[in-house]
Design a protein around this motif. Sequence first.
Motif, PDB file in Angstrom:
ATOM      1  N   ALA A  58      12.546   8.447  -4.069  1.00 33.39           N
ATOM      2  CA  ALA A  58      13.260   7.347  -4.738  1.00 33.39           C
ATOM      3  C   ALA A  58      13.905   6.439  -3.692  1.00 33.39           C
ATOM      4  O   ALA A  58      13.867   5.205  -3.818  1.00 33.39           O
ATOM      5  N   LYS A  59      14.467   7.045  -2.651  1.00 36.75           N
ATOM      6  CA  LYS A  59      15.083   6.251  -1.583  1.00 36.75           C
ATOM      7  C   LYS A  59      14.027   5.430  -0.842  1.00 36.75           C
ATOM      8  O   LYS A  59      14.243   4.249  -0.547  1.00 36.75           O
ATOM      9  N   LEU A  60      12.882   6.049  -0.536  1.00 40.03           N
ATOM     10  CA  LEU A  60      11.803   5.320   0.138  1.00 40.03           C
ATOM     11  C   LEU A  60      11.296   4.171  -0.724  1.00 40.03           C
ATOM     12  O   LEU A  60      11.053   3.070  -0.222  1.00 40.03           O
ATOM     13  N   ASN A  61      11.130   4.427  -2.007  1.00 46.68           N
ATOM     14  CA  ASN A  61      10.651   3.387  -2.916  1.00 46.68           C
ATOM     15  C   ASN A  61      11.617   2.206  -2.948  1.00 46.68           C
ATOM     16  O   ASN A  61      11.209   1.042  -2.853  1.00 46.68           O
ATOM     17  N   ARG A  62      12.902   2.507  -3.050  1.00 50.19           N
ATOM     18  CA  ARG A  62      13.928   1.448  -3.058  1.00 50.19           C
ATOM     19  C   ARG A  62      13.921   0.693  -1.724  1.00 50.19           C
ATOM     20  O   ARG A  62      13.992  -0.539  -1.691  1.00 50.19           O
ATOM     21  N   THR A  63      13.799   1.421  -0.633  1.00 47.86           N
ATOM     22  CA  THR A  63      13.787   0.822   0.700  1.00 47.86           C
ATOM     23  C   THR A  63      12.588  -0.106   0.874  1.00 47.86           C
ATOM     24  O   THR A  63      12.713  -1.202   1.430  1.00 47.86           O
ATOM     25  N   ILE A  64      11.425   0.320   0.393  1.00 45.49           N
ATOM     26  CA  ILE A  64      10.226  -0.524   0.486  1.00 45.49           C
ATOM     27  C   ILE A  64      10.447  -1.830  -0.264  1.00 45.49           C
ATOM     28  O   ILE A  64      10.147  -2.912   0.248  1.00 45.49           O
ATOM     29  N   TRP A  65      10.980  -1.747  -1.482  1.00 49.15           N
ATOM     30  CA  TRP A  65      11.193  -2.963  -2.272  1.00 49.15           C
ATOM     31  C   TRP A  65      12.225  -3.893  -1.633  1.00 49.15           C
ATOM     32  O   TRP A  65      12.059  -5.115  -1.641  1.00 49.15           O
ATOM     33  N   ILE A  66      13.276  -3.328  -1.065  1.00 47.67           N
ATOM     34  CA  ILE A  66      14.273  -4.160  -0.376  1.00 47.67           C
ATOM     35  C   ILE A  66      13.627  -4.882   0.801  1.00 47.67           C
ATOM     36  O   ILE A  66      13.830  -6.087   1.001  1.00 47.67           O
ATOM     37  N   TYR A  67      12.830  -4.151   1.571  1.00 46.66           N
ATOM     38  CA  TYR A  67      12.191  -4.763   2.726  1.00 46.66           C
ATOM     39  C   TYR A  67      11.174  -5.824   2.296  1.00 46.66           C
ATOM     40  O   TYR A  67      11.073  -6.886   2.921  1.00 46.66           O
ATOM     41  N   ILE A  68      10.414  -5.543   1.233  1.00 41.27           N
ATOM     42  CA  ILE A  68       9.473  -6.544   0.717  1.00 41.27           C
ATOM     43  C   ILE A  68      10.232  -7.805   0.306  1.00 41.27           C
ATOM     44  O   ILE A  68       9.795  -8.926   0.601  1.00 41.27           O
TER      45      ILE A  68
ATOM     46  N   ILE B   2       0.838  -1.205   0.000  1.00 37.09           N
ATOM     47  CA  ILE B   2       0.000   0.000   0.000  1.00 37.09           C
ATOM     48  C   ILE B   2       0.875   1.258   0.000  1.00 37.09           C
ATOM     49  O   ILE B   2       0.493   2.287  -0.540  1.00 37.09           O
ATOM     50  N   LEU B   3       2.057   1.153   0.588  1.00 38.06           N
ATOM     51  CA  LEU B   3       2.940   2.316   0.657  1.00 38.06           C
ATOM     52  C   LEU B   3       3.550   2.693  -0.691  1.00 38.06           C
ATOM     53  O   LEU B   3       3.939   3.840  -0.885  1.00 38.06           O
ATOM     54  N   LEU B   4       3.631   1.749  -1.606  1.00 37.98           N
ATOM     55  CA  LEU B   4       4.246   2.051  -2.909  1.00 37.98           C
ATOM     56  C   LEU B   4       3.553   3.202  -3.640  1.00 37.98           C
ATOM     57  O   LEU B   4       4.220   4.155  -4.053  1.00 37.98           O
ATOM     58  N   PRO B   5       2.215   3.187  -3.790  1.00 32.38           N
ATOM     59  CA  PRO B   5       1.593   4.354  -4.434  1.00 32.38           C
ATOM     60  C   PRO B   5       1.630   5.601  -3.553  1.00 32.38           C
ATOM     61  O   PRO B   5       1.631   6.729  -4.056  1.00 32.38           O
ATOM     62  N   LEU B   6       1.683   5.396  -2.240  1.00 31.73           N
ATOM     63  CA  LEU B   6       1.745   6.539  -1.328  1.00 31.73           C
ATOM     64  C   LEU B   6       3.053   7.312  -1.492  1.00 31.73           C
ATOM     65  O   LEU B   6       3.082   8.532  -1.340  1.00 31.73           O
ATOM     66  N   VAL B   7       4.119   6.605  -1.832  1.00 31.23           N
ATOM     67  CA  VAL B   7       5.408   7.277  -2.038  1.00 31.23           C
ATOM     68  C   VAL B   7       5.302   8.287  -3.171  1.00 31.23           C
ATOM     69  O   VAL B   7       5.836   9.395  -3.085  1.00 31.23           O
ATOM     70  N   GLN B   8       4.598   7.929  -4.230  1.00 28.24           N
ATOM     71  CA  GLN B   8       4.419   8.863  -5.345  1.00 28.24           C
ATOM     72  C   GLN B   8       3.612  10.083  -4.912  1.00 28.24           C
ATOM     73  O   GLN B   8       3.862  11.192  -5.363  1.00 28.24           O
ATOM     74  N   LYS B   9       2.651   9.862  -4.025  1.00 27.75           N
ATOM     75  CA  LYS B   9       1.865  10.987  -3.493  1.00 27.75           C
ATOM     76  C   LYS B   9       2.753  11.923  -2.679  1.00 27.75           C
ATOM     77  O   LYS B   9       2.566  13.131  -2.702  1.00 27.75           O
ATOM     78  N   LEU B  10       3.713  11.358  -1.949  1.00 27.17           N
ATOM     79  CA  LEU B  10       4.647  12.193  -1.182  1.00 27.17           C
ATOM     80  C   LEU B  10       5.429  13.119  -2.101  1.00 27.17           C
ATOM     81  O   LEU B  10       5.733  14.253  -1.744  1.00 27.17           O
ATOM     82  N   ASN B  11       5.755  12.618  -3.256  1.00 26.66           N
ATOM     83  CA  ASN B  11       6.527  13.394  -4.219  1.00 26.66           C
ATOM     84  C   ASN B  11       5.743  14.600  -4.724  1.00 26.66           C
ATOM     85  O   ASN B  11       6.318  15.660  -4.954  1.00 26.66           O
ATOM     86  N   GLU B  12       4.431  14.438  -4.878  1.00 26.29           N
ATOM     87  CA  GLU B  12       3.594  15.479  -5.474  1.00 26.29           C
ATOM     88  C   GLU B  12       2.816  16.302  -4.455  1.00 26.29           C
ATOM     89  O   GLU B  12       2.152  17.266  -4.820  1.00 26.29           O
ATOM     90  N   ALA B  13       2.872  15.923  -3.171  1.00 26.04           N
ATOM     91  CA  ALA B  13       2.023  16.532  -2.147  1.00 26.04           C
ATOM     92  C   ALA B  13       2.393  17.987  -1.870  1.00 26.04           C
ATOM     93  O   ALA B  13       3.559  18.366  -1.872  1.00 26.04           O
TER      94      ALA B  13
END
Length: 147
Positions: A120-130, A26-37
């Motif tokens: 970008a760092k958060l997105n990479r971190t989420i994928w590593i943790y997944i 669920i956080l993956l699309p939220l990261v994109q929202k952080l970028n545009e918020a």
Amino acid sequence: MDYFFYRILIFIHVVSVIVSIGPFFILLPLVQKLNEAREAELDTYLNTFRYAVSLSKHSGHVLVGSGILLVIFGPWTWGTPWIIMTLIILFCSLFFLARAFSPTLRKFQEKDQLREKLTAKLNRTIWIYILLLMAMLWFMVVKPDVW
């Protein structure tokens, strides 16, 4: 041990896995929202992110507790290869999780930070943790003979 009680432990263990892994998708699309918020929306997104990470951490406590009980009361021993590998990945993921999200989320509050870099760092971190969580899940489900 009572067969019914053991099955309930398995159920609790599986539900805690779902609650541990699920929020990160669920956080993956939220990261994109952080970028545009906009600034007014940023705190809401950051709080949602923090809540999801916290939910995952706390369900991880249930996951570990139920896993310990399953080993104690079940047919497996602590020396079983897939349990050892799961524990190694678990300890790695604990160190990773402790340093992965909070420092980056705090940087969103600082002025003059490039959001694109942080997201970008958060997105990479989420994928590593997944991937770490999925590796543990694979060992628990497949139970391979590693050695």
